[in-house]
Design a protein around this motif. Structure first.
Motif, PDB file in Angstrom:
ATOM      1  N   LEU A  48       0.822  -1.207   0.000  1.00 20.99           N
ATOM      2  CA  LEU A  48       0.000   0.000   0.000  1.00 20.99           C
ATOM      3  C   LEU A  48       0.862   1.266   0.000  1.00 20.99           C
ATOM      4  O   LEU A  48       0.584   2.197  -0.745  1.00 20.99           O
ATOM      5  N   VAL A  49       1.877   1.290   0.847  1.00 21.36           N
ATOM      6  CA  VAL A  49       2.720   2.476   0.981  1.00 21.36           C
ATOM      7  C   VAL A  49       4.173   2.017   1.068  1.00 21.36           C
ATOM      8  O   VAL A  49       4.503   1.097   1.794  1.00 21.36           O
ATOM      9  N   THR A  50       5.031   2.691   0.302  1.00 25.88           N
ATOM     10  CA  THR A  50       6.470   2.450   0.382  1.00 25.88           C
ATOM     11  C   THR A  50       7.157   3.774   0.656  1.00 25.88           C
ATOM     12  O   THR A  50       6.920   4.760  -0.044  1.00 25.88           O
ATOM     13  N   ILE A  51       7.993   3.794   1.681  1.00 19.41           N
ATOM     14  CA  ILE A  51       8.726   4.996   2.047  1.00 19.41           C
ATOM     15  C   ILE A  51      10.218   4.680   1.951  1.00 19.41           C
ATOM     16  O   ILE A  51      10.690   3.740   2.570  1.00 19.41           O
ATOM     17  N   SER A  52      10.917   5.468   1.152  1.00 20.74           N
ATOM     18  CA  SER A  52      12.364   5.330   1.029  1.00 20.74           C
ATOM     19  C   SER A  52      13.027   6.533   1.683  1.00 20.74           C
ATOM     20  O   SER A  52      12.552   7.663   1.546  1.00 20.74           O
ATOM     21  N   LEU A  53      14.124   6.284   2.385  1.00 17.10           N
ATOM     22  CA  LEU A  53      14.800   7.347   3.115  1.00 17.10           C
ATOM     23  C   LEU A  53      16.286   7.291   2.817  1.00 17.10           C
ATOM     24  O   LEU A  53      16.899   6.232   2.820  1.00 17.10           O
ATOM     25  N   ARG A  54      16.859   8.451   2.526  1.00 22.03           N
ATOM     26  CA  ARG A  54      18.309   8.609   2.430  1.00 22.03           C
ATOM     27  C   ARG A  54      18.668   9.890   3.144  1.00 22.03           C
ATOM     28  O   ARG A  54      18.111  10.950   2.856  1.00 22.03           O
ATOM     29  N   ALA A  55      19.590   9.783   4.070  1.00 23.95           N
ATOM     30  CA  ALA A  55      20.019  10.950   4.843  1.00 23.95           C
ATOM     31  C   ALA A  55      21.538  11.020   4.849  1.00 23.95           C
ATOM     32  O   ALA A  55      22.214  10.008   4.981  1.00 23.95           O
ATOM     33  N   LEU A  56      22.064  12.211   4.701  1.00 22.29           N
ATOM     34  CA  LEU A  56      23.498  12.447   4.753  1.00 22.29           C
ATOM     35  C   LEU A  56      23.808  13.162   6.061  1.00 22.29           C
ATOM     36  O   LEU A  56      23.227  14.205   6.356  1.00 22.29           O
ATOM     37  N   VAL A  57      24.708  12.585   6.839  1.00 24.60           N
ATOM     38  CA  VAL A  57      25.134  13.184   8.098  1.00 24.60           C
ATOM     39  C   VAL A  57      26.600  13.554   7.946  1.00 24.60           C
ATOM     40  O   VAL A  57      27.445  12.689   7.739  1.00 24.60           O
ATOM     41  N   SER A  58      26.881  14.851   8.003  1.00 26.80           N
ATOM     42  CA  SER A  58      28.243  15.335   7.834  1.00 26.80           C
ATOM     43  C   SER A  58      28.329  16.741   8.404  1.00 26.80           C
ATOM     44  O   SER A  58      27.310  17.380   8.663  1.00 26.80           O
ATOM     45  N   SER A  59      29.540  17.222   8.585  1.00 25.72           N
ATOM     46  CA  SER A  59      29.704  18.597   9.030  1.00 25.72           C
ATOM     47  C   SER A  59      29.727  19.535   7.821  1.00 25.72           C
ATOM     48  O   SER A  59      30.016  19.125   6.711  1.00 25.72           O
ATOM     49  N   VAL A  60      29.443  20.789   8.032  1.00 28.51           N
ATOM     50  CA  VAL A  60      29.450  21.781   6.962  1.00 28.51           C
ATOM     51  C   VAL A  60      30.854  21.928   6.401  1.00 28.51           C
ATOM     52  O   VAL A  60      31.050  22.075   5.195  1.00 28.51           O
ATOM     53  N   GLY A  61      31.850  21.871   7.257  1.00 26.86           N
ATOM     54  CA  GLY A  61      33.235  21.987   6.803  1.00 26.86           C
ATOM     55  C   GLY A  61      33.628  20.865   5.866  1.00 26.86           C
ATOM     56  O   GLY A  61      34.303  21.098   4.862  1.00 26.86           O
ATOM     57  N   THR A  62      33.202  19.651   6.149  1.00 28.29           N
ATOM     58  CA  THR A  62      33.510  18.516   5.270  1.00 28.29           C
ATOM     59  C   THR A  62      32.808  18.657   3.942  1.00 28.29           C
ATOM     60  O   THR A  62      33.398  18.390   2.882  1.00 28.29           O
ATOM     61  N   LEU A  63      31.576  19.092   3.943  1.00 28.42           N
ATOM     62  CA  LEU A  63      30.844  19.268   2.688  1.00 28.42           C
ATOM     63  C   LEU A  63      31.436  20.381   1.842  1.00 28.42           C
ATOM     64  O   LEU A  63      31.518  20.278   0.629  1.00 28.42           O
ATOM     65  N   SER A  64      31.865  21.461   2.484  1.00 28.30           N
ATOM     66  CA  SER A  64      32.429  22.582   1.721  1.00 28.30           C
ATOM     67  C   SER A  64      33.818  22.259   1.171  1.00 28.30           C
ATOM     68  O   SER A  64      34.208  22.800   0.143  1.00 28.30           O
ATOM     69  N   GLU A  65      34.563  21.354   1.805  1.00 29.34           N
ATOM     70  CA  GLU A  65      35.867  20.943   1.290  1.00 29.34           C
ATOM     71  C   GLU A  65      35.727  20.147  -0.006  1.00 29.34           C
ATOM     72  O   GLU A  65      36.535  20.279  -0.912  1.00 29.34           O
ATOM     73  N   ASP A  66      34.694  19.327  -0.089  1.00 27.41           N
ATOM     74  CA  ASP A  66      34.494  18.469  -1.248  1.00 27.41           C
ATOM     75  C   ASP A  66      33.724  19.150  -2.373  1.00 27.41           C
ATOM     76  O   ASP A  66      33.660  18.630  -3.473  1.00 27.41           O
TER      77      ASP A  66
END
Length: 69
Positions: A48-66
């Motif tokens: 009846l219902v399918t829920i898919s979840l993807r979450a990214l856990v990281s610091s802002v500094g790590t994301l801005s470096e990449d």
């Protein structure tokens, strides 16, 4: 020396666990982690219902470096 003299204080016994948790959190924020999952609600083998979840856990500094300039 008695066993009472060699016993570790309560705060010293708890400190390694907290230190390990802090180290784990530091490593997760420094490298980043993707959490993914899926939940399906079905009745009588009919989805009846399918829920898919993807979450990214990281610091802002790590994301801005990449990030590209």
């Amino acid at each position: 020396m008695t066993s009472r003299d060699t016993a570790m204080p309560v705060s010293a016994a708890v400190a390694p666990d907290r230190l390990a948790l802090v180290d784990l959190l530091d490593r997760v924020l420094a490298t980043g982690v993707v959490i993914s999952g899926e939940v399906t609600l079905s009745i009588a083998d009919v989805d009846l219902v399918t829920i898919s979840l993807r979450a990214l856990v990281s610091s802002v500094g790590t994301l801005s470096e990449d990030a590209p300039p």
